[in-house]
Write a protein that holds these residues in place. Structure first.
Motif, PDB file in Angstrom:
ATOM      1  N   LEU A  25      73.239  20.409  -6.252  1.00 42.65           N
ATOM      2  CA  LEU A  25      73.453  21.418  -6.837  1.00 42.65           C
ATOM      3  C   LEU A  25      74.732  21.240  -7.811  1.00 42.65           C
ATOM      4  O   LEU A  25      74.718  21.719  -8.976  1.00 42.65           O
ATOM      5  N   LEU A  26      75.678  20.508  -7.595  1.00 40.58           N
ATOM      6  CA  LEU A  26      76.637  20.073  -8.518  1.00 40.58           C
ATOM      7  C   LEU A  26      75.930  19.293  -9.926  1.00 40.58           C
ATOM      8  O   LEU A  26      76.234  19.586 -11.051  1.00 40.58           O
ATOM      9  N   ARG A  27      74.996  18.476  -9.689  1.00 40.61           N
ATOM     10  CA  ARG A  27      74.372  17.709 -10.665  1.00 40.61           C
ATOM     11  C   ARG A  27      73.393  18.766 -11.451  1.00 40.61           C
ATOM     12  O   ARG A  27      73.443  18.635 -12.611  1.00 40.61           O
ATOM     13  N   GLN A  28      72.778  19.601 -10.852  1.00 44.08           N
ATOM     14  CA  GLN A  28      71.908  20.665 -11.712  1.00 44.08           C
ATOM     15  C   GLN A  28      72.876  21.553 -12.696  1.00 44.08           C
ATOM     16  O   GLN A  28      72.482  21.702 -13.608  1.00 44.08           O
ATOM     17  N   GLN A  29      73.929  22.063 -11.803  1.00 45.03           N
ATOM     18  CA  GLN A  29      74.659  22.846 -12.984  1.00 45.03           C
ATOM     19  C   GLN A  29      75.655  21.966 -13.898  1.00 45.03           C
ATOM     20  O   GLN A  29      76.068  22.581 -14.959  1.00 45.03           O
ATOM     21  N   GLN A  30      76.070  20.776 -13.350  1.00 39.41           N
ATOM     22  CA  GLN A  30      76.715  20.042 -14.667  1.00 39.41           C
ATOM     23  C   GLN A  30      75.761  19.736 -15.700  1.00 39.41           C
ATOM     24  O   GLN A  30      75.882  19.632 -17.017  1.00 39.41           O
ATOM     25  N   THR A  31      74.278  19.396 -15.541  1.00 39.91           N
ATOM     26  CA  THR A  31      73.427  19.294 -16.481  1.00 39.91           C
ATOM     27  C   THR A  31      73.247  20.408 -17.464  1.00 39.91           C
ATOM     28  O   THR A  31      73.369  20.611 -18.749  1.00 39.91           O
ATOM     29  N   PHE A 191      57.364  21.485  -8.016  1.00 40.26           N
ATOM     30  CA  PHE A 191      57.547  22.634  -7.510  1.00 40.26           C
ATOM     31  C   PHE A 191      58.544  23.405  -8.381  1.00 40.26           C
ATOM     32  O   PHE A 191      58.534  24.795  -8.313  1.00 40.26           O
ATOM     33  N   GLU A 192      59.735  22.778  -8.842  1.00 41.45           N
ATOM     34  CA  GLU A 192      60.803  23.365  -9.500  1.00 41.45           C
ATOM     35  C   GLU A 192      60.155  23.694 -10.919  1.00 41.45           C
ATOM     36  O   GLU A 192      60.515  24.902 -11.488  1.00 41.45           O
ATOM     37  N   ARG A 193      59.342  22.914 -11.545  1.00 43.97           N
ATOM     38  CA  ARG A 193      58.694  23.432 -12.788  1.00 43.97           C
ATOM     39  C   ARG A 193      57.701  24.473 -12.631  1.00 43.97           C
ATOM     40  O   ARG A 193      57.826  25.547 -13.426  1.00 43.97           O
ATOM     41  N   PHE A 194      57.070  24.215 -11.324  1.00 49.01           N
ATOM     42  CA  PHE A 194      56.214  25.627 -11.276  1.00 49.01           C
ATOM     43  C   PHE A 194      56.951  26.906 -10.962  1.00 49.01           C
ATOM     44  O   PHE A 194      56.490  27.830 -11.529  1.00 49.01           O
ATOM     45  N   GLY A 195      58.089  26.942 -10.355  1.00 49.14           N
ATOM     46  CA  GLY A 195      58.734  27.952 -10.097  1.00 49.14           C
ATOM     47  C   GLY A 195      59.411  28.636 -11.433  1.00 49.14           C
ATOM     48  O   GLY A 195      59.319  29.887 -11.656  1.00 49.14           O
ATOM     49  N   ARG A 196      60.004  27.678 -12.132  1.00 46.19           N
ATOM     50  CA  ARG A 196      60.442  28.255 -13.415  1.00 46.19           C
ATOM     51  C   ARG A 196      59.437  28.882 -14.514  1.00 46.19           C
ATOM     52  O   ARG A 196      59.724  29.886 -15.236  1.00 46.19           O
ATOM     53  N   ASP A 197      58.244  28.393 -14.247  1.00 51.20           N
ATOM     54  CA  ASP A 197      57.082  28.755 -15.205  1.00 51.20           C
ATOM     55  C   ASP A 197      56.295  30.302 -14.705  1.00 51.20           C
ATOM     56  O   ASP A 197      56.094  31.147 -15.429  1.00 51.20           O
ATOM     57  N   TYR A 198      56.175  30.420 -13.184  1.00 48.12           N
ATOM     58  CA  TYR A 198      55.610  31.285 -12.626  1.00 48.12           C
ATOM     59  C   TYR A 198      56.350  32.364 -11.913  1.00 48.12           C
ATOM     60  O   TYR A 198      55.970  33.586 -11.535  1.00 48.12           O
ATOM     61  N   PHE A 199      57.460  31.696 -11.189  1.00 44.75           N
ATOM     62  CA  PHE A 199      58.155  32.717 -10.093  1.00 44.75           C
ATOM     63  C   PHE A 199      59.659  32.540 -10.544  1.00 44.75           C
ATOM     64  O   PHE A 199      60.535  32.470  -9.752  1.00 44.75           O
ATOM     65  N   ARG A 200      60.054  32.942 -11.760  1.00 49.04           N
ATOM     66  CA  ARG A 200      61.344  32.644 -12.347  1.00 49.04           C
ATOM     67  C   ARG A 200      62.158  33.491 -11.768  1.00 49.04           C
ATOM     68  O   ARG A 200      63.461  33.129 -11.346  1.00 49.04           O
ATOM     69  N   MET A 201      61.756  34.715 -11.072  1.00 48.79           N
ATOM     70  CA  MET A 201      62.595  35.739 -10.528  1.00 48.79           C
ATOM     71  C   MET A 201      63.162  35.523  -9.127  1.00 48.79           C
ATOM     72  O   MET A 201      64.144  35.923  -8.580  1.00 48.79           O
ATOM     73  N   THR A 202      62.349  34.433  -8.379  1.00 53.96           N
ATOM     74  CA  THR A 202      62.851  34.201  -6.949  1.00 53.96           C
ATOM     75  C   THR A 202      63.523  32.825  -7.040  1.00 53.96           C
ATOM     76  O   THR A 202      63.702  32.344  -6.092  1.00 53.96           O
ATOM     77  N   ALA A 203      63.992  32.467  -7.959  1.00 57.33           N
ATOM     78  CA  ALA A 203      64.972  31.015  -7.981  1.00 57.33           C
ATOM     79  C   ALA A 203      66.191  31.446  -7.024  1.00 57.33           C
ATOM     80  O   ALA A 203      66.883  32.374  -7.299  1.00 57.33           O
ATOM     81  N   SER A 204      66.684  30.551  -6.574  1.00 56.85           N
ATOM     82  CA  SER A 204      67.639  30.661  -5.556  1.00 56.85           C
ATOM     83  C   SER A 204      69.059  30.789  -6.233  1.00 56.85           C
ATOM     84  O   SER A 204      70.279  31.153  -5.710  1.00 56.85           O
ATOM     85  N   CYS A 205      69.188  30.197  -7.497  1.00 57.83           N
ATOM     86  CA  CYS A 205      70.333  30.000  -8.433  1.00 57.83           C
ATOM     87  C   CYS A 205      70.208  30.564  -9.895  1.00 57.83           C
ATOM     88  O   CYS A 205      68.990  30.132 -10.312  1.00 57.83           O
ATOM     89  N   TYR A 206      71.150  30.855 -10.412  1.00 55.92           N
ATOM     90  CA  TYR A 206      71.070  31.235 -11.905  1.00 55.92           C
ATOM     91  C   TYR A 206      72.131  30.617 -12.492  1.00 55.92           C
ATOM     92  O   TYR A 206      73.296  30.325 -11.896  1.00 55.92           O
ATOM     93  N   PHE A 207      72.196  30.557 -13.891  1.00 56.78           N
ATOM     94  CA  PHE A 207      73.244  30.056 -14.586  1.00 56.78           C
ATOM     95  C   PHE A 207      73.475  30.721 -15.872  1.00 56.78           C
ATOM     96  O   PHE A 207      72.369  30.639 -16.703  1.00 56.78           O
TER      97      PHE A 207
END
Length: 237
Positions: A25-31, A191-207
């Motif tokens: 999570l730290l790496r994702q949010q740092q990016t 799966f992350e790319r698939f989620g961002r493309d088709y199921f954006r609302m169901t991501a566990s985190c937002y920024f």
């Protein structure tokens, strides 16, 4: 709908390692943070909370960066985030990494951030999304008292409504982490790319990135002191 303000104490993580997949999570949010920081100019950056203090803002040209938290070895100022000990309009950017998720009064926290930000200051915040695998995990009959399942979790749309009411313009809303945080393994990249493309609302985190917009008030002169316009008339020969 869960109330925003509560009375009981919310157990908060002291570092990213207190969370499942904390290092990931730290790496994702740092990016995501590094992508936004080059647009920040000014004199002061304020990191609110223990998790924010561990994120780096060194790619920004703003050199004075201060950490404030209730308790943290990295905190330069020990204080309640809901009552920031700073004067109005003195901060150019505030970073809130999951601060709303562990706040007793997120409304007050955002009001304090709005108060200390300059007229065009930025707020960058992250949070856990209740409409996600992580959010659903709280309702299954299994142990769910640990972090992050015990966090409050507000939907991104609700957070953006709060920001709009405070006069912020939302510039960016990124989603990531399509996982339930149960097995301590992030989802595969595909799966992350698939989620961002088709199921954006169901991501566990937002920024979310937003900018404070405070239009100057232009006084309107009393109509009785305004000279009437004289219509142009043609002079016939």
């Amino acid at each position: 709908m869960r109330p925003a303000r509560i009375q009981e104490v919310v157990a908060s993580p002291h570092s990213w390692q207190d969370l499942p997949l904390g290092d990931w999570l730290l790496r994702q949010q740092q990016t995501l943070l590094d992508e936004q920081l080059p647009r920040i100019f000014g004199y002061h950056i304020l990191k609110v909370g223990s998790l924010s203090a561990e994120l780096s803002c060194h790619v920004s040209s703003v050199r004075h960066q201060l950490n404030v938290a209730r308790e943290s070895q990295l905190a330069g100022v020990l204080a309640k985030p809901e009552h920031l000990p700073f004067q109005e309009s003195c901060i150019d950017m505030c970073l809130l990494a999951h601060s709303l998720d562990f706040s007793k009064d997120p409304h007050q926290l955002l009001r304090e951030v709005e108060r200390v930000l300059t007229a065009d200051g930025y707020i960058m915040l992250s949070g856990f999304n209740p409409i996600s695998l992580l959010g659903l995990r709280r309702y299954v009959p299994l142990p769910r008292k640990g972090l992050p399942f015990s966090s409050r979790m507000f939907t991104p749309s609700r957070v953006k409504d709060w920001l709009n009411l405070l006069g912020f313009e939302v510039l960016s809303d990124e989603r990531f982490a399509y996982t339930s945080f149960v097995n301590n393994r992030p989802a595969p990249q595909w799966f992350e790319r698939f989620g961002r493309d088709y199921f954006r609302m169901t991501a566990s985190c937002y920024f979310i990135v937003a900018r404070k917009r405070r239009a100057p008030l232009t006084p309107v002169r009393n109509s009785r002191w305004v000279k009437p316009r004289i219509a142009a008339t043609s002079v016939g020969g």
